[in-house]
Design a protein around this motif. Structure first.
Motif, PDB file in Angstrom:
ATOM      1  N   GLN A   4     -20.767 -14.085  19.612  1.00 11.35           N
ATOM      2  CA  GLN A   4     -21.715 -15.179  19.454  1.00 11.35           C
ATOM      3  C   GLN A   4     -21.096 -16.451  19.987  1.00 11.35           C
ATOM      4  OE1 GLN A   4     -23.233 -15.797  15.515  1.00 11.35           O
ATOM      5  NE2 GLN A   4     -24.660 -17.376  16.162  1.00 11.35           N
ATOM      6  N   ALA A   5     -21.753 -17.023  20.998  1.00 16.45           N
ATOM      7  CA  ALA A   5     -21.274 -18.251  21.621  1.00 16.45           C
ATOM      8  C   ALA A   5     -22.045 -19.442  21.073  1.00 16.45           C
ATOM      9  CB  ALA A   5     -21.449 -18.162  23.131  1.00 16.45           C
ATOM     10  N   PHE A   6     -21.360 -20.557  20.921  1.00 17.63           N
ATOM     11  CA  PHE A   6     -22.016 -21.789  20.487  1.00 17.63           C
ATOM     12  C   PHE A   6     -21.184 -22.977  20.942  1.00 17.63           C
ATOM     13  CE2 PHE A   6     -19.072 -22.128  16.917  1.00 17.63           C
ATOM     14  CZ  PHE A   6     -18.759 -20.812  16.669  1.00 17.63           C
ATOM     15  N   GLY A   7     -21.780 -24.153  20.815  1.00 16.23           N
ATOM     16  CA  GLY A   7     -21.083 -25.375  21.181  1.00 16.23           C
ATOM     17  C   GLY A   7     -21.662 -26.092  22.380  1.00 16.23           C
ATOM     18  N   GLY A   8     -22.692 -25.543  23.014  1.00 20.85           N
ATOM     19  CA  GLY A   8     -23.294 -26.213  24.148  1.00 20.85           C
ATOM     20  C   GLY A   8     -24.051 -27.458  23.730  1.00 20.85           C
ATOM     21  N   GLY A   9     -24.461 -28.220  24.729  1.00 22.57           N
ATOM     22  CA  GLY A   9     -25.210 -29.434  24.441  1.00 22.57           C
ATOM     23  C   GLY A   9     -25.359 -30.279  25.677  1.00 22.57           C
ATOM     24  N   LEU A  17     -16.755 -30.985  26.467  1.00 24.45           N
ATOM     25  CA  LEU A  17     -17.350 -30.124  25.453  1.00 24.45           C
ATOM     26  C   LEU A  17     -16.386 -28.980  25.197  1.00 24.45           C
ATOM     27  CD1 LEU A  17     -21.130 -29.564  26.370  1.00 24.45           C
ATOM     28  CD2 LEU A  17     -20.244 -30.692  24.325  1.00 24.45           C
ATOM     29  N   ARG A  18     -16.448 -28.437  23.996  1.00 23.16           N
ATOM     30  CA  ARG A  18     -15.692 -27.224  23.707  1.00 23.16           C
ATOM     31  C   ARG A  18     -16.660 -26.145  23.238  1.00 23.16           C
ATOM     32  NH1 ARG A  18     -10.898 -25.922  19.345  1.00 23.16           N
ATOM     33  NH2 ARG A  18     -12.672 -26.000  17.881  1.00 23.16           N
ATOM     34  N   LEU A  19     -16.665 -25.064  23.963  1.00 28.57           N
ATOM     35  CA  LEU A  19     -17.464 -23.907  23.575  1.00 28.57           C
ATOM     36  C   LEU A  19     -16.605 -22.950  22.753  1.00 28.57           C
ATOM     37  CD1 LEU A  19     -19.312 -23.112  26.928  1.00 28.57           C
ATOM     38  CD2 LEU A  19     -19.928 -24.744  25.136  1.00 28.57           C
ATOM     39  N   SER A  20     -17.251 -22.277  21.839  1.00 34.77           N
ATOM     40  CA  SER A  20     -16.574 -21.280  21.014  1.00 34.77           C
ATOM     41  C   SER A  20     -17.328 -19.961  21.113  1.00 34.77           C
ATOM     42  CB  SER A  20     -16.530 -21.727  19.545  1.00 34.77           C
ATOM     43  OG  SER A  20     -15.878 -22.961  19.404  1.00 34.77           O
ATOM     44  N   CYS A  21     -16.597 -18.886  20.980  1.00 32.46           N
ATOM     45  CA  CYS A  21     -17.209 -17.563  20.967  1.00 32.46           C
ATOM     46  C   CYS A  21     -16.527 -16.756  19.875  1.00 32.46           C
ATOM     47  CB  CYS A  21     -17.055 -16.877  22.313  1.00 32.46           C
ATOM     48  SG  CYS A  21     -17.723 -15.200  22.353  1.00 32.46           S
ATOM     49  N   ALA A  22     -17.290 -16.409  18.861  1.00 33.15           N
ATOM     50  CA  ALA A  22     -16.754 -15.659  17.729  1.00 33.15           C
ATOM     51  C   ALA A  22     -17.043 -14.176  17.912  1.00 33.15           C
ATOM     52  CB  ALA A  22     -17.381 -16.157  16.433  1.00 33.15           C
ATOM     53  N   ALA A  23     -16.024 -13.372  17.642  1.00 33.12           N
ATOM     54  CA  ALA A  23     -16.176 -11.921  17.707  1.00 33.12           C
ATOM     55  C   ALA A  23     -16.297 -11.369  16.301  1.00 33.12           C
ATOM     56  CB  ALA A  23     -14.993 -11.299  18.424  1.00 33.12           C
ATOM     57  N   TRP A  24     -17.142 -10.381  16.152  1.00 37.69           N
ATOM     58  CA  TRP A  24     -17.430  -9.875  14.810  1.00 37.69           C
ATOM     59  C   TRP A  24     -16.476  -8.778  14.370  1.00 37.69           C
ATOM     60  CZ3 TRP A  24     -19.991 -13.862  15.216  1.00 37.69           C
ATOM     61  CH2 TRP A  24     -20.869 -14.286  14.236  1.00 37.69           C
ATOM     62  N   ARG A  66      -9.875 -28.230  35.279  1.00 33.47           N
ATOM     63  CA  ARG A  66     -10.738 -29.011  34.374  1.00 33.47           C
ATOM     64  C   ARG A  66     -11.030 -28.269  33.079  1.00 33.47           C
ATOM     65  NH1 ARG A  66     -15.873 -29.982  35.953  1.00 33.47           N
ATOM     66  NH2 ARG A  66     -15.975 -28.145  37.322  1.00 33.47           N
ATOM     67  N   PHE A  67     -11.133 -26.960  33.144  1.00 32.25           N
ATOM     68  CA  PHE A  67     -11.451 -26.133  31.982  1.00 32.25           C
ATOM     69  C   PHE A  67     -10.209 -25.393  31.516  1.00 32.25           C
ATOM     70  CE2 PHE A  67     -16.256 -25.307  32.990  1.00 32.25           C
ATOM     71  CZ  PHE A  67     -16.450 -26.691  33.138  1.00 32.25           C
ATOM     72  N   THR A  68     -10.158 -25.133  30.204  1.00 35.49           N
ATOM     73  CA  THR A  68      -9.056 -24.369  29.632  1.00 35.49           C
ATOM     74  C   THR A  68      -9.606 -23.332  28.662  1.00 35.49           C
ATOM     75  OG1 THR A  68      -7.577 -26.278  29.782  1.00 35.49           O
ATOM     76  CG2 THR A  68      -6.905 -24.478  28.337  1.00 35.49           C
ATOM     77  N   ILE A  69      -9.216 -22.078  28.859  1.00 32.89           N
ATOM     78  CA  ILE A  69      -9.606 -21.018  27.945  1.00 32.89           C
ATOM     79  C   ILE A  69      -8.435 -20.736  27.013  1.00 32.89           C
ATOM     80  CG2 ILE A  69      -8.873 -19.163  29.509  1.00 32.89           C
ATOM     81  CD1 ILE A  69     -11.261 -17.513  28.457  1.00 32.89           C
ATOM     82  N   SER A  70      -8.757 -20.492  25.749  1.00 33.84           N
ATOM     83  CA  SER A  70      -7.727 -20.170  24.773  1.00 33.84           C
ATOM     84  C   SER A  70      -8.340 -19.273  23.707  1.00 33.84           C
ATOM     85  CB  SER A  70      -7.146 -21.438  24.142  1.00 33.84           C
ATOM     86  OG  SER A  70      -8.151 -22.157  23.452  1.00 33.84           O
ATOM     87  N   LYS A  71      -7.472 -18.652  22.920  1.00 35.30           N
ATOM     88  CA  LYS A  71      -7.985 -17.792  21.864  1.00 35.30           C
ATOM     89  C   LYS A  71      -7.192 -18.000  20.592  1.00 35.30           C
ATOM     90  CE  LYS A  71      -5.265 -13.777  23.376  1.00 35.30           C
ATOM     91  NZ  LYS A  71      -5.316 -12.371  23.863  1.00 35.30           N
ATOM     92  N   ASN A  83     -13.431 -30.254  30.388  1.00 29.94           N
ATOM     93  CA  ASN A  83     -13.207 -31.679  30.611  1.00 29.94           C
ATOM     94  C   ASN A  83     -13.681 -32.057  31.999  1.00 29.94           C
ATOM     95  OD1 ASN A  83     -11.897 -31.812  28.081  1.00 29.94           O
ATOM     96  ND2 ASN A  83      -9.917 -31.334  29.009  1.00 29.94           N
ATOM     97  N   GLY A  84     -13.919 -33.328  32.198  1.00 31.62           N
ATOM     98  CA  GLY A  84     -14.341 -33.789  33.512  1.00 31.62           C
ATOM     99  C   GLY A  84     -15.616 -33.118  33.981  1.00 31.62           C
ATOM    100  N   LEU A  85     -16.583 -33.000  33.097  1.00 37.73           N
ATOM    101  CA  LEU A  85     -17.799 -32.259  33.429  1.00 37.73           C
ATOM    102  C   LEU A  85     -18.605 -32.950  34.521  1.00 37.73           C
ATOM    103  CD1 LEU A  85     -18.703 -31.108  29.854  1.00 37.73           C
ATOM    104  CD2 LEU A  85     -18.436 -29.591  31.820  1.00 37.73           C
ATOM    105  N   LYS A  86     -19.216 -32.121  35.347  1.00 40.00           N
ATOM    106  CA  LYS A  86     -20.025 -32.582  36.481  1.00 40.00           C
ATOM    107  C   LYS A  86     -21.437 -32.013  36.351  1.00 40.00           C
ATOM    108  CE  LYS A  86     -15.927 -32.100  39.438  1.00 40.00           C
ATOM    109  NZ  LYS A  86     -15.383 -31.456  40.659  1.00 40.00           N
TER     110      LYS A  86
END
Length: 124
Positions: A4-9, A17-24, A66-71, A83-86
Motif C-alpha cells: 500500500q503506497a501513500f504520501g502523494g499530493g 515529498l516523501r512517499l511510503s509503501c507498507a508491506a503486509w 534528486r530522489f532517494t529510496i530507502s527501507k 526533492n527538487g520536484l519538477k
C-alpha cells in the motif's frame, strides 16, 4: 504480497515529498522493492529500486540525484524521498516488489506485486 503506497499530493516546483509503501508481510529479506511512475498517456516508468540483499539501490536517469529510496525493515516500509520536484515528475507513483528480483529490472512487467498507486502533482 500486499503493498500500500501513500504520501502523494500537490507540491510546487522545487518542493519535496516523501512517499511510503507498507508491506503486509515480511518481504524485505527476499524481495527487491521498487518505485515506478506513470504519467497520463505514457508507459509506466522505472524510478528507483532497493535490493533484497543489503541496501544496494538503483535510480532512473530522470530522478538520479534528486530522489532517494530507502527501507525500514522493522516497519516493513519502503520510502521514496523526492526533492527538487519538477512538473515532469507529475504522475501516479506505484510501489512494486519482486521476489529475489534485481534492482535493474527496468521494465514494469518484470515485477509481480504492486501497490495501488498514489498521485503526485507538481505545479509550475
Amino acid at each position: 504480497v500486499q503493498l500500500q503506497a501513500f504520501g502523494g499530493g500537490l507540491v510546487q516546483t522545487g518542493g519535496s515529498l516523501r512517499l511510503s509503501c507498507a508491506a503486509w508481510e515480511d518481504t524485505f529479506s527476499t524481495y527487491a522493492l521498487g518505485w515506478f511512475r506513470q504519467a497520463p498517456g505514457k508507459e509506466r516508468e522505472f524510478v528507483a529500486a532497493v535490493g533484497w540483499a543489503g541496501d544496494s539501490t538503483n535510480y532512473g536517469d530522470p530522478v538520479n540525484g534528486r530522489f532517494t529510496i530507502s527501507k525500514d525493515s522493522a516497519k516493513n516500509t519502503v520510502y521514496l524521498q523526492m526533492n527538487g520536484l519538477k512538473p515532469e515528475d507529475t504522475a501516479v507513483y506505484y510501489c512494486a516488489a519482486e521476489r529475489y528480483g534485481s534492482i535493474r529490472y527496468y521494465r514494469w512487467d518484470r515485477w509481480d506485486y504492486w501497490g495501488q498507486g498514489t498521485l503526485v502533482t507538481v505545479s509550475s
